[in-house]
Design a protein around this motif. Structure first.
Motif, mmCIF file in Angstrom:
data_model
loop_
_atom_site.group_PDB
_atom_site.id
_atom_site.type_symbol
_atom_site.label_atom_id
_atom_site.label_comp_id
_atom_site.label_asym_id
_atom_site.label_seq_id
_atom_site.Cartn_x
_atom_site.Cartn_y
_atom_site.Cartn_z
ATOM 1 N N ASN A 193 -2.256 10.702 5.524
ATOM 2 C CA ASN A 193 -3.574 10.028 5.601
ATOM 3 C C ASN A 193 -3.016 8.305 5.295
ATOM 4 O OD1 ASN A 193 -4.618 11.396 4.167
ATOM 5 N ND2 ASN A 193 -3.584 12.212 2.405
ATOM 6 N N ALA A 194 -2.398 8.371 6.131
ATOM 7 C CA ALA A 194 -1.872 6.925 6.327
ATOM 8 C C ALA A 194 -2.522 6.211 7.417
ATOM 9 C CB ALA A 194 0.117 6.604 6.581
ATOM 10 N N ASP A 242 -1.775 2.744 8.700
ATOM 11 C CA ASP A 242 -0.582 1.860 9.607
ATOM 12 C C ASP A 242 0.376 3.171 10.135
ATOM 13 O OD1 ASP A 242 2.260 0.880 10.155
ATOM 14 O OD2 ASP A 242 1.040 -0.470 9.090
ATOM 15 N N ALA A 281 4.362 5.841 -1.991
ATOM 16 C CA ALA A 281 4.773 6.999 -1.587
ATOM 17 C C ALA A 281 6.217 6.933 -1.244
ATOM 18 C CB ALA A 281 3.644 7.136 -0.746
ATOM 19 N N ILE A 282 7.240 5.066 -0.064
ATOM 20 C CA ILE A 282 7.822 5.816 -0.048
ATOM 21 C C ILE A 282 9.050 5.876 -0.758
ATOM 22 C CG2 ILE A 282 9.821 4.365 1.275
ATOM 23 C CD1 ILE A 282 7.400 3.408 2.682
ATOM 24 N N TYR A 315 10.350 -3.172 4.603
ATOM 25 C CA TYR A 315 8.696 -2.342 5.084
ATOM 26 C C TYR A 315 8.113 -3.553 3.983
ATOM 27 C CZ TYR A 315 3.954 -0.993 3.148
ATOM 28 O OH TYR A 315 2.660 -0.502 3.010
ATOM 29 N N LYS A 330 0.956 -1.359 -0.430
ATOM 30 C CA LYS A 330 -0.113 -0.162 0.040
ATOM 31 C C LYS A 330 1.454 1.171 0.190
ATOM 32 C CE LYS A 330 -3.472 2.167 2.133
ATOM 33 N NZ LYS A 330 -4.855 1.494 2.904
ATOM 34 N N TYR A 331 2.119 1.129 0.520
ATOM 35 C CA TYR A 331 2.790 2.500 0.605
ATOM 36 C C TYR A 331 4.180 2.659 0.436
ATOM 37 C CZ TYR A 331 -0.788 3.113 4.697
ATOM 38 O OH TYR A 331 -1.828 3.195 4.996
ATOM 39 N N GLU A 332 4.321 1.632 -0.311
ATOM 40 C CA GLU A 332 5.627 1.334 -0.965
ATOM 41 C C GLU A 332 5.630 2.165 -2.200
ATOM 42 O OE1 GLU A 332 7.408 -1.561 -4.083
ATOM 43 O OE2 GLU A 332 5.795 -1.984 -3.052
ATOM 44 N N ALA A 356 0.906 13.258 3.668
ATOM 45 C CA ALA A 356 1.300 11.964 3.991
ATOM 46 C C ALA A 356 1.101 10.951 5.398
ATOM 47 C CB ALA A 356 2.997 10.413 3.554
ATOM 48 N N ILE A 375 3.986 3.550 8.859
ATOM 49 C CA ILE A 375 4.115 4.554 8.242
ATOM 50 C C ILE A 375 4.157 5.712 8.548
ATOM 51 C CG2 ILE A 375 2.991 5.007 5.380
ATOM 52 C CD1 ILE A 375 5.084 2.484 5.742
ATOM 53 N N LYS A 376 2.896 5.691 9.863
ATOM 54 C CA LYS A 376 1.882 7.282 10.035
ATOM 55 C C LYS A 376 3.721 7.860 10.886
ATOM 56 C CE LYS A 376 -1.212 9.428 12.905
ATOM 57 N NZ LYS A 376 -1.848 9.676 11.044
#
Length: 165
Positions: free
Chosen positions: A123-124, A126, A7-8, A59, A3-5, A120, A129-130
């Motif tokens: 909106n996270a 997790d 964005a990272i 992650y 999901k956040y890959e 970011a 991730i947040k």
């Protein structure tokens, strides 16, 4: 893809772009204190890139992961500590406009990065991730503050110089 890959990965590219900007601009500022700060920040942005890369690898490769300990950040008093020693006022008279313009660009870039990481984090879903994005936002806020403070100081001094020689 997790999901956040993405964005990272985007954040990693931002940090590389920041590194390249600071490295390039270090050769364009006339003031030695500014030059050293830009070089130091280029290194810090590269540390942020590697920090993100390590976390991306964790992650993507694991069900759960934890954040690393916080890395060292730059000295927020870098300008104050060096101003007198490096005769900043004399250098100002010779190099104000280009340096001030570059300082403003740096301040705005850092503000944009801070805002990206804030959004970011907001909106996270997790929590790790947040926390990752909140940490990066705080770091970029520190960089923004350094540049804003120096930009404001240099503008004030520049505006008080005698005009017309």
């Amino acid at each position: 893809m997790k999901k956040y890959e993405q964005a990272i990965r985007y954040a990693m590219q931002m940090e590389l772009d920041g590194h390249d900007f600071f490295k390039e601009k270090s050769g364009k500022v006339a003031n030695e204190t500014s030059r050293k700060l830009f070089l130091q920040l280029a290194d810090v942005e590269m540390e942020h890139y590697h920090f993100l890369k390590r976390h991306l690898e964790k992650y993507v490769g694991a069900e759960t992961f934890e954040l690393e300990e916080r890395m060292e950040e730059i000295d927020p008093e870098i300008f104050d500590n060096r101003a007198e020693k490096e005769h900043v006022e004399e250098a100002l008279k010779e190099s104000d406009i280009p340096d001030i313009t570059i300082l403003r660009m740096a301040y705005l870039i850092e503000r944009d990065y801070k805002e990206f990481y804030e959004n970011a984090a907001q909106n996270a879903e997790d929590s790790i991730i947040k926390e990752l994005f909140e940490t990066l936002s705080k770091w970029e806020a520190g960089h923004e503050s350094i540049f804003k403070k120096e930009y404001d100081r240099r503008m004030k001094e520049y505006m008080n110089l005698p005009w017309g020689g």
